[in-house]
Each structure stands twice: as C-alpha cells, then as structure tokens.
Design a protein around this motif. Structure first.
Motif: not given
Length: 359
Positions: A15-44
């Motif tokens: 997949i593209s670089r931007i898809e990797n950057v924006l990848e989410l992990t769904q926290l289904s075991d807690i709540d199907p409407d909860l998500f978290t960032n899969t990878r570290p986010l950029w601090h300019p």
C-alpha cells in the motif's frame, strides 16, 4: 510513554506511504466504534503538536468505517481543541448521530489521556440520491502551469520519505498592498499509488491529510511575514526549529525556493544571516510569534471522481485577519480542472510583540 497502543507493524509495501501513515486499529474487543493510531504520528519541527492533517484524516477514516459503502462523506467540520502529543496514543470514538435514508451523521472525538484534543462532525450522503434532474454549476480552475516532474518542494524532516509531494506555484498578486487579493497556489499528490483495497475512502482520507498543508500559513504569505528573528545572538529567538534553520542557511538560493513557506524576502534575510551580519537595524517584515489552527472544514464535491495520488491543484486566499486570528478559503481541483473540495480554516496568527519598555 508509548506513541501507539500496540507495537506498530512493519511498513506494508503493498500500500502507499500515506495509507501506512494513516492506518487505524479498531478496538473491537472494547467497542466497535473505538479506533487508535496504528503508527506514530508526525510532529513537524517547531510546531506545538502533531500535524493536524493526520488527526483530520484519521477521524475521517474512522467514521467511514461505520457507514454503508454506498454512503460517501460530503462535509466535515472540525475543531482543534488541544495540541496533540506525538508520544501518546490517540483514541478515536465514533458516535452514530443519525441513520437516514439519504444522509448519515457521525461525530468523532480524538482523545489523549482522557482529554479531547480534536472533535469533528461529518455528514455522509447516499450515492446517486440527488435524482435524475439536478441543479449543477462549478467554478473553473484557473489557468496555471502544470507541475514539473522532479521539481518537488523540499520538506523537513521527511524529505522523499514523506507521504505526499507538492510543488508551489507563484502567488497571484504577490506585490499587491491588499492581502485579500492574493492567492497562494500549489500542486500536491500522495506519494506512490494508493492501493485498490483502500477504495475511494483512502483517497478521501489522503485529500483530508493534504488539505492542512500550509493552510493557515496563507496569512503569513499574504502579509509577507517572516519566521526568522532579526538577531541570532541577542535575546530574540527564531520561531522555527533551530536545526531546520541550520539546514536552510546551508542551502543555495535556488534550493531555498523549493522549500514551502520560503519567499524571496525570506531568502534575502537568510543571506544576511548566512554572512553573519547583524541585521537587527534593518527594516524587516513583522515576525510570526504564534500560528496555529483553530478549526477546519472540508466540503467534498466529487468524492468518488478523483485520485489523491494524481496531481491536484489548490488555491488559497484570505478574506480577513484581525484580533490575532485569520480566515482562509481553499479550493482543490483535479489536474483536469474538476473542483473536488472546498475548505475553510480559521487560526491564531499572532505577531511577535516588541519588548515592553522598562520605566
């Protein structure tokens, strides 16, 4: 502290670089409407927090995963509440506000350590629900030179590893004494090719990410503000990262023109700093003291009629600034001239104040 809840997986080369950057992990075991960032986010460098476009895009990604595939986002209205910390995971909570026949509404709150750092409301419309006969019009794309392959802007610190490419065009009416008549322009596209598995949703998230690129910075460019202090040896301090300043000082003028946010006046100032001259007595532009986004809205006009990994043209203008804030409008087009989005952003734009006199 950890920047993600789970250990980030290896970069997915399919997949593209931007898809990797924006990848989410769904926290289904807690709540199907909860998500978290899969990878570290950029601090300019020099920014107060993480890149706002990433939070905008990940909120959109999370919301898109809770609606039917025949529903597409047509608008999102966002507020930046607190600066995001790149060292702490973000939890995205999607709330189902409305499930209508033609429209669906979602709100998403992004939280860190229990506090809301960002909130957005998104509206989705059912595909082809407008009827056979429609009211239609659009503004045309201005006539501008096409992007030139291999002439991309130089971005720090990501360089060629960044998730998108951009090329600035000349500012329209740059020498005008009236900032509201100026228009800043650039070409941009996601780096590489967005995967078929990402669907139109990946292109929309990529557009949302890129829509925050030098958006409120339009105010600084229209007013010819600088981010470089008049003296590097006195009490005055540059408002940009010191390491970035060192890199800029090492560049020649032609290379500097490819750095986003650098104008001819900035190059003149960097030349003087490079030569070690004390320019504190020179007549210079006002200097940015603080510049940060407050809110961000996107109206998606043709959400399935573009690819974010093809060149897109953007034009920004500011109708107003005052009281430490500024407003900017942005239009985004495909390379072929199709208007695909209109964006609005207000932000804090404060000047560095002169030192108070001591009586």
């Amino acid at each position: 502290m950890h920047s993600t809840l789970i250990k980030p997986p290896a970069v997915d080369s399919s997949i593209s670089r931007i898809e990797n950057v924006l990848e989410l992990t769904q926290l289904s075991d807690i709540d199907p409407d909860l998500f978290t960032n899969t990878r570290p986010l950029w601090h300019p460098p020099g920014a107060r927090g993480i890149f706002g476009g990433a939070v905008i895009a990940q909120c959109l990604s999370a919301a898109q995963r809770t609606v039917r595939r025949d529903f597409t986002v047509h608008s999102m209205h966002c507020y930046f509440v607190l600066a995001g910390n790149a060292e702490i995971p973000i939890i995205y909570h999607v709330e189902h506000v409305r499930e209508g026949k033609s429209f669906a509404t979602r709100t998403v709150q992004a939280r860190q350590k229990g506090k809301v750092i960002f909130t957005t409301t998104l509206s989705f419309v059912k595909e082809d629900s407008g009827g056979k006969v429609k009211v239609e019009h659009t503004t045309p794309m201005p006539d501008v030179p096409a992007p030139v392959e291999g002439n991309d802007d130089i971005r720090f610190p990501q360089g060629d590893e960044g998730p998108f490419q951009s090329q600035r065009a000349e500012i329209l009416n740059y020498e005008s004494p009236h900032p509201h008549t100026k228009k800043t322009r650039q070409w941009m596209k996601a780096r590489g090719r967005i995967s078929p598995s990402g669907g139109h949703e990946a292109h929309l998230s990529a557009l949302a990410y890129m829509s925050d690129s030098y958006f409120i910075g339009t105010i600084a460019r229209a007013h010819k503000l600088t981010r470089y202090s008049s003296s590097r040896t006195g009490n005055s301090k540059s408002t940009i990262d010191e390491e970035m300043l060192k890199k800029l000082l090492a560049m020649d003028d032609e290379t500097l023109r490819r750095v986003p946010g650098i104008e001819d006046d900035d190059i003149k100032r960097l030349q003087l700093l490079r030569e070690g001259k004390d320019i504190s007595k020179e007549e210079m532009k006002p200097e940015v003291g603080m510049m940060v986004s407050l809110d961000h809205s996107i109206y998606f006009h043709n959400p399935r009629a573009f690819r974010a990994d093809d060149w897109m043209f953007t034009e920004m203008e500011s109708p107003w600034s005052g009281d430490g804030r500024g407003l900017v409008f942005q239009k985004m087009f495909t390379k072929d001239g199709v208007l695909i989005a209109t964006c609005v952003q207000e932000g804090v734009v404060r000047l560095k104040q002169p030192p108070e006199s001591k009586l």
